[in-house]
Design a protein around this motif. Sequence first.
Motif, PDB file in Angstrom:
ATOM      1  N   TYR A 194      10.747  -1.475   3.097  1.00  0.00           N
ATOM      2  CA  TYR A 194      10.606  -0.075   3.420  1.00  0.00           C
ATOM      3  C   TYR A 194       9.328   0.513   3.861  1.00  0.00           C
ATOM      4  O   TYR A 194       8.952   1.186   4.553  1.00  0.00           O
ATOM      5  CB  TYR A 194      11.457   0.930   2.477  1.00  0.00           C
ATOM      6  CG  TYR A 194      11.959   2.063   3.153  1.00  0.00           C
ATOM      7  CD1 TYR A 194      12.758   2.318   4.001  1.00  0.00           C
ATOM      8  CD2 TYR A 194      10.934   3.297   2.898  1.00  0.00           C
ATOM      9  CE1 TYR A 194      13.326   3.631   4.574  1.00  0.00           C
ATOM     10  CE2 TYR A 194      11.393   4.478   3.389  1.00  0.00           C
ATOM     11  CZ  TYR A 194      12.566   4.624   4.090  1.00  0.00           C
ATOM     12  OH  TYR A 194      12.915   5.836   4.884  1.00  0.00           O
ATOM     13  N   GLU A 195       8.433   0.260   2.824  1.00  0.00           N
ATOM     14  CA  GLU A 195       7.199   0.678   3.108  1.00  0.00           C
ATOM     15  C   GLU A 195       6.459   0.300   4.486  1.00  0.00           C
ATOM     16  O   GLU A 195       5.881   0.852   5.305  1.00  0.00           O
ATOM     17  CB  GLU A 195       6.204   0.153   2.081  1.00  0.00           C
ATOM     18  CG  GLU A 195       6.146   0.963   0.694  1.00  0.00           C
ATOM     19  CD  GLU A 195       5.727   2.384   0.825  1.00  0.00           C
ATOM     20  OE1 GLU A 195       5.188   3.014   1.623  1.00  0.00           O
ATOM     21  OE2 GLU A 195       5.870   3.017  -0.277  1.00  0.00           O
TER      22      GLU A 195
ATOM     23  N   TYR B 103       8.188   2.072   7.329  1.00  0.00           N
ATOM     24  CA  TYR B 103       7.687   3.356   7.098  1.00  0.00           C
ATOM     25  C   TYR B 103       6.415   3.558   7.926  1.00  0.00           C
ATOM     26  O   TYR B 103       6.143   4.350   8.655  1.00  0.00           O
ATOM     27  CB  TYR B 103       7.720   3.813   5.686  1.00  0.00           C
ATOM     28  CG  TYR B 103       7.514   5.243   5.450  1.00  0.00           C
ATOM     29  CD1 TYR B 103       8.387   6.122   5.777  1.00  0.00           C
ATOM     30  CD2 TYR B 103       6.165   5.683   5.169  1.00  0.00           C
ATOM     31  CE1 TYR B 103       7.976   7.683   5.486  1.00  0.00           C
ATOM     32  CE2 TYR B 103       5.711   7.193   4.935  1.00  0.00           C
ATOM     33  CZ  TYR B 103       6.579   7.981   5.372  1.00  0.00           C
ATOM     34  OH  TYR B 103       6.234   9.437   4.866  1.00  0.00           O
ATOM     35  N   SER B 104       5.497   2.717   7.421  1.00  0.00           N
ATOM     36  CA  SER B 104       4.123   2.538   8.019  1.00  0.00           C
ATOM     37  C   SER B 104       4.363   2.293   9.736  1.00  0.00           C
ATOM     38  O   SER B 104       3.576   2.812  10.434  1.00  0.00           O
ATOM     39  CB  SER B 104       3.282   1.501   7.320  1.00  0.00           C
ATOM     40  OG  SER B 104       2.986   1.701   6.226  1.00  0.00           O
TER      41      SER B 104
ATOM     42  N   ARG C 273       5.440   5.551  11.379  1.00  0.00           N
ATOM     43  CA  ARG C 273       4.332   6.436  11.485  1.00  0.00           C
ATOM     44  C   ARG C 273       3.374   6.206  12.474  1.00  0.00           C
ATOM     45  O   ARG C 273       3.042   7.115  13.188  1.00  0.00           O
ATOM     46  CB  ARG C 273       3.688   6.968  10.088  1.00  0.00           C
ATOM     47  CG  ARG C 273       4.806   7.421   8.892  1.00  0.00           C
ATOM     48  CD  ARG C 273       4.276   7.741   7.611  1.00  0.00           C
ATOM     49  NE  ARG C 273       3.011   8.786   7.885  1.00  0.00           N
ATOM     50  CZ  ARG C 273       3.068  10.145   7.779  1.00  0.00           C
ATOM     51  NH1 ARG C 273       4.397  10.631   7.604  1.00  0.00           N
ATOM     52  NH2 ARG C 273       2.104  10.858   8.169  1.00  0.00           N
TER      53      ARG C 273
ATOM     54  N   LYS D 128       0.448   7.346   5.953  1.00  0.00           N
ATOM     55  CA  LYS D 128       0.715   7.435   4.491  1.00  0.00           C
ATOM     56  C   LYS D 128       1.786   6.609   4.072  1.00  0.00           C
ATOM     57  O   LYS D 128       2.517   6.349   4.643  1.00  0.00           O
ATOM     58  CB  LYS D 128       1.254   8.870   4.716  1.00  0.00           C
ATOM     59  CG  LYS D 128       1.966   9.614   3.511  1.00  0.00           C
ATOM     60  CD  LYS D 128       2.502  10.951   4.099  1.00  0.00           C
ATOM     61  CE  LYS D 128       2.249  11.859   3.135  1.00  0.00           C
ATOM     62  NZ  LYS D 128       2.796  13.421   3.427  1.00  0.00           N
ATOM     63  N   SER D 129       1.765   6.441   2.778  1.00  0.00           N
ATOM     64  CA  SER D 129       3.000   5.625   2.313  1.00  0.00           C
ATOM     65  C   SER D 129       4.153   6.231   1.949  1.00  0.00           C
ATOM     66  O   SER D 129       4.006   7.483   1.598  1.00  0.00           O
ATOM     67  CB  SER D 129       2.414   4.872   0.890  1.00  0.00           C
ATOM     68  OG  SER D 129       2.434   5.370  -0.130  1.00  0.00           O
ATOM     69  N   TRP D 130       5.282   5.602   1.954  1.00  0.00           N
ATOM     70  CA  TRP D 130       6.421   6.407   1.751  1.00  0.00           C
ATOM     71  C   TRP D 130       6.709   6.698  -0.004  1.00  0.00           C
ATOM     72  O   TRP D 130       6.856   7.822  -0.239  1.00  0.00           O
ATOM     73  CB  TRP D 130       7.736   5.535   1.936  1.00  0.00           C
ATOM     74  CG  TRP D 130       8.899   5.989   1.602  1.00  0.00           C
ATOM     75  CD1 TRP D 130       9.879   6.936   1.992  1.00  0.00           C
ATOM     76  CD2 TRP D 130       9.877   5.689   0.320  1.00  0.00           C
ATOM     77  NE1 TRP D 130      10.902   7.394   1.499  1.00  0.00           N
ATOM     78  CE2 TRP D 130      11.089   6.777   0.375  1.00  0.00           C
ATOM     79  CE3 TRP D 130       9.634   5.058  -0.765  1.00  0.00           C
ATOM     80  CZ2 TRP D 130      11.882   6.541  -0.711  1.00  0.00           C
ATOM     81  CZ3 TRP D 130      10.457   4.947  -1.756  1.00  0.00           C
ATOM     82  CH2 TRP D 130      11.583   5.688  -1.691  1.00  0.00           C
ATOM     83  N   GLN D 131       6.198   6.115  -0.714  1.00  0.00           N
ATOM     84  CA  GLN D 131       6.010   6.334  -2.098  1.00  0.00           C
ATOM     85  C   GLN D 131       5.006   7.685  -2.207  1.00  0.00           C
ATOM     86  O   GLN D 131       5.463   8.347  -3.233  1.00  0.00           O
ATOM     87  CB  GLN D 131       5.530   5.096  -2.859  1.00  0.00           C
ATOM     88  CG  GLN D 131       6.180   4.088  -3.115  1.00  0.00           C
ATOM     89  CD  GLN D 131       5.840   2.891  -3.982  1.00  0.00           C
ATOM     90  OE1 GLN D 131       5.558   2.871  -5.221  1.00  0.00           O
ATOM     91  NE2 GLN D 131       5.397   1.809  -3.260  1.00  0.00           N
TER      92      GLN D 131
ATOM     93  N   ALA E  39       4.617   9.757   0.022  1.00  0.00           N
ATOM     94  CA  ALA E  39       5.432  10.875   0.497  1.00  0.00           C
ATOM     95  C   ALA E  39       6.344  11.577  -0.358  1.00  0.00           C
ATOM     96  O   ALA E  39       6.452  12.798  -0.600  1.00  0.00           O
ATOM     97  CB  ALA E  39       5.934  10.729   1.810  1.00  0.00           C
ATOM     98  N   VAL E  40       6.966  10.735  -1.132  1.00  0.00           N
ATOM     99  CA  VAL E  40       8.010  11.155  -2.040  1.00  0.00           C
ATOM    100  C   VAL E  40       7.365  11.785  -3.022  1.00  0.00           C
ATOM    101  O   VAL E  40       7.761  12.966  -3.753  1.00  0.00           O
ATOM    102  CB  VAL E  40       8.798   9.979  -2.448  1.00  0.00           C
ATOM    103  CG1 VAL E  40       9.739  10.405  -3.494  1.00  0.00           C
ATOM    104  CG2 VAL E  40       9.695   9.499  -1.334  1.00  0.00           C
TER     105      VAL E  40
END
Length: 69
Positions: A19-20, A23-24, A27, A35-38, A40-41
Amino acid sequence: MLHMNRYGDTAHGPALEGYEEAYSRFRESQGMRPKSWQNAVHESATSLAYLGGRKQLHQMVKERGFQLR
């Protein structure tokens, strides 16, 4: 059925890595800053700055005459 504190610490690892990466790529394809998903959360759960002024939304709507509960 109730399950308390039964989350494994490692089972989500491979899915999270995939997922990371997705996500990258998304973006980057949209011209967004890295920005990493982790991250962002984490930011959305711990920072009022993430709300971008929405923390006053309820009051603003009431001031404009809308009835809210």
